[in-house]
Motif scaffolding. Structure first.
Motif, PDB file in Angstrom:
ATOM      1  N   ILE A   8       7.857   7.857  -1.130  1.00  0.00           N
ATOM      2  CA  ILE A   8       6.689   7.033  -0.774  1.00  0.00           C
ATOM      3  C   ILE A   8       6.911   6.419   0.601  1.00  0.00           C
ATOM      4  O   ILE A   8       7.914   5.735   0.824  1.00  0.00           O
ATOM      5  N   TYR A   9       5.965   6.685   1.525  1.00  0.00           N
ATOM      6  CA  TYR A   9       6.028   6.128   2.875  1.00  0.00           C
ATOM      7  C   TYR A   9       5.000   5.003   2.966  1.00  0.00           C
ATOM      8  O   TYR A   9       3.818   5.201   2.666  1.00  0.00           O
ATOM      9  N   TYR A  10       5.467   3.795   3.358  1.00  0.00           N
ATOM     10  CA  TYR A  10       4.572   2.630   3.404  1.00  0.00           C
ATOM     11  C   TYR A  10       4.095   2.341   4.817  1.00  0.00           C
ATOM     12  O   TYR A  10       4.809   2.590   5.789  1.00  0.00           O
ATOM     13  N   PHE A  39      -3.190  -8.400  -2.663  1.00  0.00           N
ATOM     14  CA  PHE A  39      -4.323  -9.223  -2.213  1.00  0.00           C
ATOM     15  C   PHE A  39      -4.652  -8.968  -0.749  1.00  0.00           C
ATOM     16  O   PHE A  39      -5.306  -9.756  -0.090  1.00  0.00           O
ATOM     17  N   LYS A  40      -4.169  -7.824  -0.274  1.00  0.00           N
ATOM     18  CA  LYS A  40      -4.509  -7.360   1.069  1.00  0.00           C
ATOM     19  C   LYS A  40      -4.472  -5.838   0.962  1.00  0.00           C
ATOM     20  O   LYS A  40      -3.729  -5.293   0.133  1.00  0.00           O
ATOM     21  N   THR A  41      -5.278  -5.171   1.777  1.00  0.00           N
ATOM     22  CA  THR A  41      -5.325  -3.702   1.706  1.00  0.00           C
ATOM     23  C   THR A  41      -3.924  -3.134   1.870  1.00  0.00           C
ATOM     24  O   THR A  41      -3.217  -3.493   2.822  1.00  0.00           O
ATOM     25  N   ARG A  42      -3.522  -2.286   0.930  1.00  0.00           N
ATOM     26  CA  ARG A  42      -2.138  -1.773   0.864  1.00  0.00           C
ATOM     27  C   ARG A  42      -2.146  -0.247   0.867  1.00  0.00           C
ATOM     28  O   ARG A  42      -2.686   0.381  -0.034  1.00  0.00           O
ATOM     29  N   TYR A  43      -1.579   0.334   1.934  1.00  0.00           N
ATOM     30  CA  TYR A  43      -1.576   1.798   2.097  1.00  0.00           C
ATOM     31  C   TYR A  43      -0.194   2.380   1.802  1.00  0.00           C
ATOM     32  O   TYR A  43       0.833   1.784   2.163  1.00  0.00           O
ATOM     33  N   ALA A  54      -2.740   6.813  -0.606  1.00  0.00           N
ATOM     34  CA  ALA A  54      -3.300   5.824  -1.540  1.00  0.00           C
ATOM     35  C   ALA A  54      -3.604   4.517  -0.828  1.00  0.00           C
ATOM     36  O   ALA A  54      -2.887   4.121   0.105  1.00  0.00           O
ATOM     37  N   CYS A  55      -4.673   3.870  -1.272  1.00  0.00           N
ATOM     38  CA  CYS A  55      -5.026   2.545  -0.753  1.00  0.00           C
ATOM     39  C   CYS A  55      -5.352   1.623  -1.925  1.00  0.00           C
ATOM     40  O   CYS A  55      -6.156   1.967  -2.795  1.00  0.00           O
ATOM     41  N   TYR A  56      -4.670   0.473  -1.962  1.00  0.00           N
ATOM     42  CA  TYR A  56      -5.031  -0.553  -2.937  1.00  0.00           C
ATOM     43  C   TYR A  56      -5.971  -1.492  -2.206  1.00  0.00           C
ATOM     44  O   TYR A  56      -5.568  -2.080  -1.202  1.00  0.00           O
TER      45      TYR A  56
END
Ligand SMILES: Cc1cc(NC(=O)CCC(=O)O)nc(C)c1Br
Ligand SMILES: [Fe+3]
Length: 259
Positions: free
Chosen positions: A159-161, A213-217, A133-135
């Motif tokens: 969930i792996y960040y 507010f930054k790309t979050r994977y 997933a990417c926010y």
């Protein structure tokens, strides 16, 4: 938080494998939530991040659903998370595949190591594919929800960040869990690079992702309890797309087929 010295030996051969599993068993039994840091180590974590960023740059992620921006009350819609399902055996996903088998090892290890041979009294016998997933980071968020509210078979969310240099004040994207039974307590988890999070998927753990507010994977795996999955299959209420996520890796007995 657990610092794991990572080497390239298989997870189950690592010197700290046993206490990793004990960590998971203890935290899951006590809190229903477990956070481990430095799960793969810098090198392997970066390899996984690079594969994810390559996938994202290829534009293969499915567009996240649109959520109206309630805060500003204008109709500007914000994309939630954008996702892609990865089996881990694809050519360009070798390191994601290695992450998946390492998570399998600690989940199955914990499942077997617990004194009654089960983790939370579940019989884990399969999982979904990996949901990458990417926010996109323009305030994208995920509303408060329960992963498995209706006994579809999923018992553990992993969930792996992958987010380096993440500053929660600047970048947002906090995962907030509202553990059932801890009325005034919440678990605030920052989506930090090489951090893995486990929690029970059912109503015990409503959670939300605050605006990022930054790309979050993140890479999510859901593990199935064989009995609950069996029961769910009979009720046919298992979301059809859940079936499309099914994965029966060689190292876990295949998930009972849902006819
Ligand atoms: C598509 C989908 C995503 C999520 N993701 C999260 O809860 C975010 C966790 C995090 O990234 O910190 N959960 C469900 C039940 C579905 Br379905
Ligand atoms: Fe969720």
């Amino acid at each position: 938080n657990h610092s794991v010295v990572s080497t390239d030996v298989p997870m189950s051969k690592r010197s700290d494998y046993v206490d990793l599993c004990r960590n998971i068993i203890r935290d899951m039994d006590l809190y229903g939530v477990c956070v481990l840091d430095n799960f793969l180590g810098y090198e392997r974590g970066m390899s996984v991040l690079n594969e994810v960023m390559n996938l994202y740059s290829m534009g293969v992620f499915k567009d996240g659903e649109l959520v109206r921006n309630k805060a500003s009350n204008n109709l500007k819609t914000i994309r939630g998370d954008e996702i892609i399902w990865v089996d881990g055996r694809e050519n360009s996903c070798k390191h994601i595949g290695q992450l998946i088998s390492d998570v399998d090892s600690v989940v199955m290890g914990s499942n077997q190591m617990n004194d009654n041979g089960k983790l939370g009294n579940y019989t884990i016998n399969g999982r979904t594919k990996a949901m990458v997933a990417c926010y996109p980071g323009h305030g994208s968020h995920y509303v408060k929800h329960v992963d498995n509210p209706n006994k579809d078979g999923r018992c553990i969310t992993a969930i792996y960040y992958l987010n380096k240099d993440w500053d929660i004040k600047e970048n947002g994207g906090l995962l907030r869990i509202f553990p059932e039974g801890w009325s005034d307590q919440v678990a605030d988890i920052e989506p930090l690079f090489d951090r893995i999070l486990f929690f029970w998927s059912d109503r015990r753990n409503p959670h939300e992702v605050q605006p990022a507010f930054k790309t979050r994977y993140a890479i999510t795996l859901w593990y199935f309890d064989g009995n609950e999955k069996e029961e769910a299959g009979k009720k046919f209420h298992v979301a059809s797309d859940l079936n499309s996520m099914l994965h029966s890796p060689e190292n876990i007995s295949s998930i009972p087929s849902v006819d």
